[in-house]
Motif scaffolding. Structure first.
Motif, PDB file in Angstrom:
ATOM      1  N   THR A 252       0.853  -1.183   0.000  1.00 25.58           N
ATOM      2  CA  THR A 252       0.000   0.000   0.000  1.00 25.58           C
ATOM      3  C   THR A 252       0.888   1.232   0.000  1.00 25.58           C
ATOM      4  OG1 THR A 252      -1.747  -1.143   1.218  1.00 25.58           O
ATOM      5  CG2 THR A 252      -1.816   1.253   1.232  1.00 25.58           C
ATOM      6  N   SER A 253       0.505   2.256  -0.784  1.00 31.42           N
ATOM      7  CA  SER A 253       1.377   3.415  -0.986  1.00 31.42           C
ATOM      8  C   SER A 253       0.694   4.707  -0.586  1.00 31.42           C
ATOM      9  CB  SER A 253       1.804   3.483  -2.462  1.00 31.42           C
ATOM     10  OG  SER A 253       2.454   2.296  -2.862  1.00 31.42           O
ATOM     11  N   PRO A 254       0.714   5.066   0.707  1.00 31.76           N
ATOM     12  CA  PRO A 254       0.237   6.391   1.115  1.00 31.76           C
ATOM     13  C   PRO A 254       1.223   7.461   0.672  1.00 31.76           C
ATOM     14  CG  PRO A 254       1.179   5.230   2.983  1.00 31.76           C
ATOM     15  CD  PRO A 254       1.153   4.250   1.847  1.00 31.76           C
ATOM     16  N   PRO A 255       0.835   8.748   0.708  1.00 34.01           N
ATOM     17  CA  PRO A 255       1.718   9.800   0.208  1.00 34.01           C
ATOM     18  C   PRO A 255       3.047   9.906   0.945  1.00 34.01           C
ATOM     19  CG  PRO A 255      -0.533  10.605   0.438  1.00 34.01           C
ATOM     20  CD  PRO A 255      -0.497   9.259   1.082  1.00 34.01           C
ATOM     21  N   ASP A 256       3.090   9.534   2.224  1.00 36.28           N
ATOM     22  CA  ASP A 256       4.292   9.742   3.018  1.00 36.28           C
ATOM     23  C   ASP A 256       5.110   8.475   3.236  1.00 36.28           C
ATOM     24  OD1 ASP A 256       2.376   8.538   4.501  1.00 36.28           O
ATOM     25  OD2 ASP A 256       2.648   9.775   6.294  1.00 36.28           O
ATOM     26  N   GLY A 257       4.892   7.402   2.450  1.00 34.51           N
ATOM     27  CA  GLY A 257       5.686   6.198   2.637  1.00 34.51           C
ATOM     28  C   GLY A 257       5.048   4.978   2.006  1.00 34.51           C
ATOM     29  N   GLU A 258       5.394   3.817   2.544  1.00 38.91           N
ATOM     30  CA  GLU A 258       4.858   2.551   2.048  1.00 38.91           C
ATOM     31  C   GLU A 258       4.558   1.617   3.207  1.00 38.91           C
ATOM     32  OE1 GLU A 258       6.894   2.097  -2.383  1.00 38.91           O
ATOM     33  OE2 GLU A 258       7.663   0.903  -0.707  1.00 38.91           O
ATOM     34  N   SER A 259       3.632   0.712   2.969  1.00 37.04           N
ATOM     35  CA  SER A 259       3.289  -0.332   3.920  1.00 37.04           C
ATOM     36  C   SER A 259       3.283  -1.660   3.164  1.00 37.04           C
ATOM     37  CB  SER A 259       1.912  -0.074   4.542  1.00 37.04           C
ATOM     38  OG  SER A 259       1.500  -1.173   5.333  1.00 37.04           O
ATOM     39  N   ALA A 260       4.199  -2.558   3.532  1.00 39.24           N
ATOM     40  CA  ALA A 260       4.346  -3.838   2.821  1.00 39.24           C
ATOM     41  C   ALA A 260       4.028  -4.993   3.753  1.00 39.24           C
ATOM     42  CB  ALA A 260       5.759  -3.982   2.272  1.00 39.24           C
ATOM     43  N   PRO A 286      -0.235 -23.464   8.871  1.00 37.81           N
ATOM     44  CA  PRO A 286       0.472 -22.310   9.447  1.00 37.81           C
ATOM     45  C   PRO A 286       0.734 -21.219   8.408  1.00 37.81           C
ATOM     46  CG  PRO A 286       2.020 -24.076   8.988  1.00 37.81           C
ATOM     47  CD  PRO A 286       0.660 -24.619   8.642  1.00 37.81           C
ATOM     48  N   GLN A 287       0.815 -19.996   8.907  1.00 38.28           N
ATOM     49  CA  GLN A 287       1.086 -18.844   8.055  1.00 38.28           C
ATOM     50  C   GLN A 287       2.123 -17.943   8.738  1.00 38.28           C
ATOM     51  OE1 GLN A 287      -1.962 -15.693   7.643  1.00 38.28           O
ATOM     52  NE2 GLN A 287      -1.642 -15.805   5.429  1.00 38.28           N
ATOM     53  N   ARG A 288       3.148 -17.589   7.992  1.00 35.00           N
ATOM     54  CA  ARG A 288       4.139 -16.631   8.484  1.00 35.00           C
ATOM     55  C   ARG A 288       3.928 -15.307   7.765  1.00 35.00           C
ATOM     56  NH1 ARG A 288       9.251 -14.527   7.308  1.00 35.00           N
ATOM     57  NH2 ARG A 288      10.541 -14.125   9.166  1.00 35.00           N
ATOM     58  N   TYR A 289       3.929 -14.210   8.523  1.00 34.62           N
ATOM     59  CA  TYR A 289       3.711 -12.903   7.928  1.00 34.62           C
ATOM     60  C   TYR A 289       4.738 -11.905   8.443  1.00 34.62           C
ATOM     61  CZ  TYR A 289       1.036 -12.413  12.309  1.00 34.62           C
ATOM     62  OH  TYR A 289       0.643 -12.427  13.628  1.00 34.62           O
ATOM     63  N   GLN A 290       5.094 -10.987   7.556  1.00 38.12           N
ATOM     64  CA  GLN A 290       6.052  -9.933   7.867  1.00 38.12           C
ATOM     65  C   GLN A 290       5.480  -8.605   7.409  1.00 38.12           C
ATOM     66  OE1 GLN A 290       9.774  -9.979   5.686  1.00 38.12           O
ATOM     67  NE2 GLN A 290      10.869  -9.054   7.409  1.00 38.12           N
ATOM     68  N   VAL A 291       5.510  -7.602   8.299  1.00 35.32           N
ATOM     69  CA  VAL A 291       4.933  -6.290   8.016  1.00 35.32           C
ATOM     70  C   VAL A 291       6.028  -5.241   8.147  1.00 35.32           C
ATOM     71  CG1 VAL A 291       3.098  -4.651   8.559  1.00 35.32           C
ATOM     72  CG2 VAL A 291       2.776  -7.089   9.029  1.00 35.32           C
ATOM     73  N   SER A 296       8.621   2.793  10.946  1.00 35.05           N
ATOM     74  CA  SER A 296       8.250   1.853  12.005  1.00 35.05           C
ATOM     75  C   SER A 296       9.116   0.607  11.895  1.00 35.05           C
ATOM     76  CB  SER A 296       6.772   1.456  11.889  1.00 35.05           C
ATOM     77  OG  SER A 296       5.931   2.577  12.019  1.00 35.05           O
ATOM     78  N   PRO A 297       9.413  -0.047  13.012  1.00 39.57           N
ATOM     79  CA  PRO A 297      10.193  -1.283  12.947  1.00 39.57           C
ATOM     80  C   PRO A 297       9.378  -2.390  12.279  1.00 39.57           C
ATOM     81  CG  PRO A 297       9.389  -0.910  15.169  1.00 39.57           C
ATOM     82  CD  PRO A 297       9.076   0.337  14.404  1.00 39.57           C
ATOM     83  N   SER A 298      10.062  -3.283  11.577  1.00 36.21           N
ATOM     84  CA  SER A 298       9.360  -4.395  10.933  1.00 36.21           C
ATOM     85  C   SER A 298       8.833  -5.351  11.995  1.00 36.21           C
ATOM     86  CB  SER A 298      10.286  -5.129   9.971  1.00 36.21           C
ATOM     87  OG  SER A 298      11.396  -5.665  10.670  1.00 36.21           O
ATOM     88  N   PHE A 299       7.793  -6.067  11.621  1.00 35.79           N
ATOM     89  CA  PHE A 299       7.122  -6.972  12.560  1.00 35.79           C
ATOM     90  C   PHE A 299       6.843  -8.272  11.835  1.00 35.79           C
ATOM     91  CE2 PHE A 299       3.159  -8.782  14.192  1.00 35.79           C
ATOM     92  CZ  PHE A 299       3.417  -8.830  15.554  1.00 35.79           C
ATOM     93  N   LEU A 372       1.713  -1.294  15.876  1.00 38.58           N
ATOM     94  CA  LEU A 372       1.752  -0.651  14.572  1.00 38.58           C
ATOM     95  C   LEU A 372       0.800   0.548  14.546  1.00 38.58           C
ATOM     96  CD1 LEU A 372       1.716  -3.827  12.312  1.00 38.58           C
ATOM     97  CD2 LEU A 372       3.670  -2.351  12.798  1.00 38.58           C
ATOM     98  N   PRO A 373       1.122   1.596  13.775  1.00 40.35           N
ATOM     99  CA  PRO A 373       0.292   2.809  13.767  1.00 40.35           C
ATOM    100  C   PRO A 373      -1.031   2.652  13.038  1.00 40.35           C
ATOM    101  CG  PRO A 373       2.091   3.024  12.194  1.00 40.35           C
ATOM    102  CD  PRO A 373       2.349   1.749  12.970  1.00 40.35           C
ATOM    103  N   THR A 374      -1.349   1.446  12.536  1.00 44.05           N
ATOM    104  CA  THR A 374      -2.587   1.251  11.773  1.00 44.05           C
ATOM    105  C   THR A 374      -3.730   0.734  12.637  1.00 44.05           C
ATOM    106  OG1 THR A 374      -1.837  -0.986  11.229  1.00 44.05           O
ATOM    107  CG2 THR A 374      -1.345   0.764   9.646  1.00 44.05           C
ATOM    108  N   GLU A 375      -3.543   0.734  13.962  1.00 43.98           N
ATOM    109  CA  GLU A 375      -4.569   0.185  14.840  1.00 43.98           C
ATOM    110  C   GLU A 375      -5.927   0.847  14.630  1.00 43.98           C
ATOM    111  OE1 GLU A 375      -6.207  -2.164  17.940  1.00 43.98           O
ATOM    112  OE2 GLU A 375      -4.346  -2.314  16.805  1.00 43.98           O
ATOM    113  N   ALA A 376      -5.920   2.169  14.320  1.00 42.54           N
ATOM    114  CA  ALA A 376      -7.187   2.889  14.169  1.00 42.54           C
ATOM    115  C   ALA A 376      -7.964   2.457  12.936  1.00 42.54           C
ATOM    116  CB  ALA A 376      -6.924   4.395  14.111  1.00 42.54           C
ATOM    117  N   GLU A 377      -7.340   1.713  12.010  1.00 42.89           N
ATOM    118  CA  GLU A 377      -8.037   1.296  10.801  1.00 42.89           C
ATOM    119  C   GLU A 377      -8.797  -0.020  10.968  1.00 42.89           C
ATOM    120  OE1 GLU A 377      -5.555   1.390   7.352  1.00 42.89           O
ATOM    121  OE2 GLU A 377      -5.634   3.565   7.234  1.00 42.89           O
TER     122      GLU A 377
END
Length: 438
Positions: A252-260, A286-291, A296-299, A372-377
């Protein structure tokens, strides 16, 4: 690279595998089905005379509808709109012993009252293609395209549908007033390498683009790509088991960065066909995910992924339903989410000249981490639809429809204050159909 390596491995395996017999009679008796958890096809939703092949079909629909809340921008008061739509449609279905292709296109011209500034032109297209390289090897591809700003689809359910695949990208929010371009492309190859063995690989790519961003505050351009490989074993004529591996890269590509968000998922599946027109499937693993998000630090973490689906069809009715739980990304939202998604669709020929349909969908998204800062979404969507169709004279038919959508996402200002919208519609259609080869 992982998807490419897996695909090459499958091709090498098929090259050295024992070849199944090639005579038409033997092929018909030994050919395996491709179970819904690994098939790129939607469950069938046609009933009665709708189940046809080899035709050229077209028509013109005039529709008027009333929407009680056309989602005002930035939380202002709800807006009620009356719409008038003209919807041409053309569809081509060609089928031979080796291939089957279906192409459908429908532009839409919609006029609004009192907000004439919302007048728009929509475009929706769908294409499906399958080719049998041999009695035991099939290549298939599909594409879905939509250019629209309607919160409700201007066309019928033939452009979408329910499949047995688990949800990959986050079920996003349908924004108000905003033009959006969506495009989904996928391709698959399946090879039966033995009497009861099948392998296959597929790839997909999706694009979600908002040409004008101001009315879509809280939603952003996004895309995803990935690949899947599978092994399928036939236990009996009505039971299949297997395993799948899927890798997805969602951005996802917001104006101020990226979220992968990147996910790797291994799932075992089981499918049973209790009857010729009924299938039940379950998958899990099982599923492994990386954000990774800008500033922000990767998770990364592990979690379970599960899905279930069913499809049932008779001459007069069809039913399809699915449920999926997994970590998803993109879909216009920033971050990764634990997503629970359920869909159902029912189609019933009440009488020779009456056909009814109903569908519903529910999805709930929760951020994978409160850090992560996306909690409000975090949020959820509920959608329901009902239709009733009846021919009134020759090639002219009448249809009634009702749709309701509820979207609750506090971070999306355009719908935060008024998340509910209802639409009632009446349509008159003229359709023609010409059977090819006659």
């Amino acid at each position: 690279m992982r998807g490419q390596a897996l695909f090459i491995a499958i091709l090498l395996t098929s090259a050295v595998a024992a070849q199944a017999p090639q005579s038409p009679n033997e092929a018909a008796q030994t050919r395996m089905a491709t179970p819904p958890p690994v098939s790129g096809l939607n469950y069938a939703n046609q009933v009665g005379s709708e189940v046809q092949r080899n035709y050229l079909r077209g028509g013109l629909t005039y529709s008027t509808s009333y929407i009680d809340n056309y989602f005002a921008d930035s939380g202002s008061a709800p807006i009620a709109e009356t719409t008038f739509s003209i919807l041409p449609m053309i569809a081509l279905d060609t089928s031979t012993e080796k291939q089957h292709a279906v192409v459908t296109y429908s532009p839409g011209f919609t006029f609004y009252r009192p907000s004439s500034g919302l007048n728009e032109v929509d475009n929706t297209a769908a294409a499906d293609y399958a080719f049998h390289l041999s009695a035991y090897t099939t290549i298939s591809a599909m594409e879905r395209f939509e250019d629209s700003s309607l919160p409700f689809s201007p066309t019928d359910s033939s452009f979408g549908g329910i499949s047995g695949l688990p949800v990959s990208t986050t079920p996003g929010v349908v924004p108000p007033f905003a033009k959006r371009l969506t495009n989904l492309v996928s391709a698959e190859i399946t090879m039966q390498t033995g009497l009861n063995e099948m392998i296959g690989a597929s790839g997909l790519a999706t694009v979600l683009h908002y040409p004008g961003s101001s009315p879509t505050l809280g939603l952003y351009n996004s895309n995803s790509r990935g690949g899947t490989g599978f092994y399928d074993h036939r236990i009996s004529s009505s039971q299949y088991v297997g395993v799948t591996y899927q890798y997805l890269d969602m951005l996802t590509s917001p104006p101020d960065g990226e979220s992968a968000t990147k996910t790797s998922t291994v799932m075992g599946f089981y499918t049973i066909y209790p009857r010729a027109q009924l299938s039940l499937s379950v998958s899990g693993g099982p599923q492994r995910y990386q954000v990774t998000e800008t500033a922000s630090p990767s998770f990364d973490a592990w979690g379970p992924a599960v899905s279930a689906s069913m499809g049932w069809q008779t001459g007069r009715a069809s039913l399809a339903a699915s449920y999926s739980h997994s970590v998803t990304g993109a879909g216009g939202l920033i971050g990764a989410y634990h997503t629970n998604s359920a869909n159902a669709a029912f189609h019933w020929q009440l009488a020779r000249t009456w056909t009814a349909g109903a569908s519903g969908a529910y999805s709930i998204n929760k951020s994978v981490s409160a850090l992560l800062p996306t909690e409000a979404e975090n949020g959820h969507t509920i959608f329901g639809s009902a239709t009733l169709q009846h021919p009134i004279h020759g090639q002219v038919s009448l249809a009634f429809g009702y749709d309701r959508v509820h979207q609750s996402y506090g971070q999306v200002a355009a719908i935060a204050a008024s998340p509910d919208s209802d639409r009632v519609s009446v349509s008159v259609s003229w359709n023609f159909q010409h059977e090819l080869g006659r």
